[in-house]
Design an enzyme around this catalytic site. Structure first.
Site, PDB file in Angstrom:
ATOM      1  N   ASN A   1     -13.934   3.935  58.119  1.00 27.40           N
ATOM      2  CA  ASN A   1     -13.107   4.175  59.307  1.00 27.40           C
ATOM      3  C   ASN A   1     -11.656   3.897  58.915  1.00 27.40           C
ATOM      4  O   ASN A   1     -11.263   2.750  58.763  1.00 27.40           O
ATOM      5  CB  ASN A   1     -13.574   3.232  60.430  1.00 27.40           C
ATOM      6  CG  ASN A   1     -12.686   3.310  61.662  1.00 27.40           C
ATOM      7  OD1 ASN A   1     -11.816   4.179  61.759  1.00 27.40           O
ATOM      8  ND2 ASN A   1     -12.900   2.401  62.595  1.00 27.40           N
ATOM      9  N   TRP A   2     -10.899   4.967  58.756  1.00 21.91           N
ATOM     10  CA  TRP A   2      -9.502   4.808  58.306  1.00 21.91           C
ATOM     11  C   TRP A   2      -8.599   4.255  59.406  1.00 21.91           C
ATOM     12  O   TRP A   2      -7.459   3.873  59.143  1.00 21.91           O
ATOM     13  CB  TRP A   2      -8.937   6.158  57.850  1.00 21.91           C
ATOM     14  CG  TRP A   2      -9.530   6.706  56.593  1.00 21.91           C
ATOM     15  CD1 TRP A   2     -10.612   6.229  55.908  1.00 21.91           C
ATOM     16  CD2 TRP A   2      -9.078   7.849  55.859  1.00 21.91           C
ATOM     17  NE1 TRP A   2     -10.862   6.999  54.801  1.00 21.91           N
ATOM     18  CE2 TRP A   2      -9.926   8.003  54.746  1.00 21.91           C
ATOM     19  CE3 TRP A   2      -8.030   8.758  56.041  1.00 21.91           C
ATOM     20  CZ2 TRP A   2      -9.763   9.033  53.819  1.00 21.91           C
ATOM     21  CZ3 TRP A   2      -7.869   9.790  55.124  1.00 21.91           C
ATOM     22  CH2 TRP A   2      -8.726   9.918  54.021  1.00 21.91           C
ATOM     23  N   LYS A   3      -9.085   4.290  60.633  1.00 12.35           N
ATOM     24  CA  LYS A   3      -8.270   3.869  61.788  1.00 12.35           C
ATOM     25  C   LYS A   3      -6.954   4.671  61.789  1.00 12.35           C
ATOM     26  O   LYS A   3      -6.947   5.828  61.372  1.00 12.35           O
ATOM     27  CB  LYS A   3      -8.060   2.353  61.763  1.00 12.35           C
ATOM     28  CG  LYS A   3      -9.397   1.614  61.627  1.00 12.35           C
ATOM     29  CD  LYS A   3      -9.318   0.129  61.840  1.00 12.35           C
ATOM     30  CE  LYS A   3     -10.721  -0.465  61.710  1.00 12.35           C
ATOM     31  NZ  LYS A   3     -10.754  -1.909  61.950  1.00 12.35           N
TER      32      LYS A   3
ATOM     33  N   GLU B   1     -11.709  -1.808  68.986  1.00 11.21           N
ATOM     34  CA  GLU B   1     -10.275  -1.553  69.174  1.00 11.21           C
ATOM     35  C   GLU B   1     -10.045  -0.588  70.342  1.00 11.21           C
ATOM     36  O   GLU B   1      -9.023  -0.680  71.027  1.00 11.21           O
ATOM     37  CB  GLU B   1      -9.658  -1.034  67.856  1.00 11.21           C
ATOM     38  CG  GLU B   1      -9.548  -2.172  66.839  1.00 11.21           C
ATOM     39  CD  GLU B   1      -9.646  -1.764  65.389  1.00 11.21           C
ATOM     40  OE1 GLU B   1      -9.515  -0.568  65.075  1.00 11.21           O
ATOM     41  OE2 GLU B   1      -9.873  -2.663  64.548  1.00 11.21           O
TER      42      GLU B   1
ATOM     43  N   GLU C   1     -20.426  -4.742  64.896  1.00 13.73           N
ATOM     44  CA  GLU C   1     -19.144  -5.203  64.379  1.00 13.73           C
ATOM     45  C   GLU C   1     -18.666  -6.404  65.199  1.00 13.73           C
ATOM     46  O   GLU C   1     -18.062  -6.217  66.276  1.00 13.73           O
ATOM     47  CB  GLU C   1     -18.097  -4.091  64.470  1.00 13.73           C
ATOM     48  CG  GLU C   1     -18.431  -2.863  63.652  1.00 13.73           C
ATOM     49  CD  GLU C   1     -17.185  -2.074  63.260  1.00 13.73           C
ATOM     50  OE1 GLU C   1     -17.045  -1.764  62.077  1.00 13.73           O
ATOM     51  OE2 GLU C   1     -16.344  -1.791  64.142  1.00 13.73           O
TER      52      GLU C   1
ATOM     53  N   GLY D   1     -11.141  -7.034  60.198  1.00  7.54           N
ATOM     54  CA  GLY D   1      -9.798  -7.164  59.628  1.00  7.54           C
ATOM     55  C   GLY D   1      -9.357  -8.595  59.386  1.00  7.54           C
ATOM     56  O   GLY D   1      -8.177  -8.850  59.159  1.00  7.54           O
TER      57      GLY D   1
ATOM     58  N   SER E   1     -14.920  -6.725  57.812  1.00  4.80           N
ATOM     59  CA  SER E   1     -14.539  -7.350  56.533  1.00  4.80           C
ATOM     60  C   SER E   1     -15.537  -7.112  55.406  1.00  4.80           C
ATOM     61  O   SER E   1     -15.737  -7.988  54.555  1.00  4.80           O
ATOM     62  CB  SER E   1     -14.278  -8.847  56.722  1.00  4.80           C
ATOM     63  OG  SER E   1     -13.174  -9.047  57.585  1.00  4.80           O
TER      64      SER E   1
ATOM     65  N   GLY F   1     -13.595  -0.704  57.305  1.00  5.66           N
ATOM     66  CA  GLY F   1     -12.217  -0.394  57.666  1.00  5.66           C
ATOM     67  C   GLY F   1     -11.320  -0.440  56.449  1.00  5.66           C
ATOM     68  O   GLY F   1     -11.277   0.484  55.630  1.00  5.66           O
ATOM     69  N   GLY F   2     -10.604  -1.548  56.288  1.00  3.02           N
ATOM     70  CA  GLY F   2      -9.591  -1.694  55.241  1.00  3.02           C
ATOM     71  C   GLY F   2     -10.051  -1.287  53.847  1.00  3.02           C
ATOM     72  O   GLY F   2      -9.306  -0.609  53.123  1.00  3.02           O
TER      73      GLY F   2
HETATM   74  P1  13P Z   1     -12.438  -4.016  58.398  1.00  5.03           P
HETATM   75  O1  13P Z   1     -13.445  -3.562  57.367  1.00  5.03           O
HETATM   76  O2  13P Z   1     -11.035  -3.721  58.041  1.00  5.03           O
HETATM   77  O3  13P Z   1     -12.698  -5.432  58.804  1.00  5.03           O
HETATM   78  O4  13P Z   1     -12.713  -3.121  59.716  1.00  5.03           O
HETATM   79  C1  13P Z   1     -14.005  -2.978  60.173  1.00  5.03           C
HETATM   80  C2  13P Z   1     -14.022  -1.957  61.223  1.00  5.03           C
HETATM   81  O5  13P Z   1     -13.511  -2.147  62.310  1.00  5.03           O
HETATM   82  C3  13P Z   1     -14.669  -0.673  60.923  1.00  5.03           C
HETATM   83  O6  13P Z   1     -14.816   0.106  62.048  1.00  5.03           O
END
Ligand code: 13P
Length: 252
Positions: free
Chosen positions: A13-15, A101, A169, A175, A214, A235-236
């Site tokens: 998920n690149w957000k 989010e 999640e 994050g 994470s 995510g990250g």
């Molecule tokens: P991170 O991997 O950056 O913690 O984000 C997780 C996330 O929200 C994936 O949708």
């Protein structure tokens, strides 16, 4: 690693990251995965505005395209929104709905998330439905209760295992670099699987339940090796091909 249950999915998920300059990453990832035999599906979910570009970069690879959110309607007067049908047309096979989010920043309720999941199904997309407790809820011992409520409210009845993916999640793990213990992950995932059986008409055993929050190369094997974990929502660590590969390779 012993893998049980449905075929895993590792989704990135690149957000709200990644413009055209980011296209080199999926290109690189596709090249890196070319000759790797994987026991999982791989997906990237870029911002909608570059979805088509990413899709064309992924052409000929096994990496799938997903969206990050959709509106519940197929079309109409909804300024700034994107429908599941539009994502499908851009080449997506799935869409994330109910990410924390969105729930926090846009006030999305379980009811709305359920409508979005229905929209995904209507368009023939897998709905990746996100659930998870806040830190306060965990501290108050309410994690399983919260998950039950979100499952009842966010997953449309009649959902099938084929078109439904659950992502657990924990909000406090997103994050932050923090992750639940494997015992906590196992407890949450077992609870989700049990609730899927009892509450919604899903083939629970065949439904993929991803862990997200994470996830990185250094903890992926442990998290993905936890019972009832069928992949990751990342995510990250999905933004750089090399980092993402470090997670995907758990399933090589
Ligand atoms: P991170 O991997 O950056 O913690 O984000 C997780 C996330 O929200 C994936 O949708």
């Amino acid at each position: 690693m012993a893998i049980e249950g449905p075929r895993a999915l590792v989704a990135g998920n690149w957000k709200m990251n990644g413009g055209v300059a980011m296209l080199k990453e999926p290109r690189l990832l596709a090249a890196m995965l070319k000759d790797v035999k994987l026991k999982c599906d791989v997906m990237v979910c870029p911002p909608a505005i570059i979805a088509r570009r990413v899709k064309s970069v992924l052409k000929g690879s096994r990496i799938r395209l997903g969206g990050q959110d959709c509106h519940w309607a197929a079309s109409g007067a909804h300024t700034g929104d994107i429908s599941a049908e539009m994502l499908r047309e851009a080449g997506a096979t799935a869409v994330i709905v109910g990410h924390s989010e969105r729930r926090t920043n846009h006030g999305e309720t379980d009811e709305l998330v359920s409508k979005k999941a229905t929209a995904a199904h209507r368009a023939g997309l897998k709905a990746i439905i996100c659930l998870g407790e806040t830190l306060d809820e965990r501290k108050a011992g309410k994690t399983l209760e919260v998950l039950s409520r979100q499952i009842r409210g966010s997953i449309p009845s009649g959902s099938t295992a084929d078109l439904t993916v659950i992502a657990y999640e924990p909000v406090w793990a997103i994050g932050t670099g923090l992750t639940p213990t494997t015992a906590e992950v196992a407890e949450a995932h077992a609870h989700i699987r049990k609730e899927l059986e009892g509450v919604v008409d899903l083939e629970a055993a065949a439904t993929r339940i991803l862990y997200g929050g994470s996830v990185k190369g250094s903890n992926a094997a442990e998290l993905m090796g936890t019972p009832n974990v069928n992949g990751a929502l990342v995510g990250g660590a999905s933004l750089k091909a090399a980092d993402f590969l470090g997670i995907i390779k758990v399933y090589a």
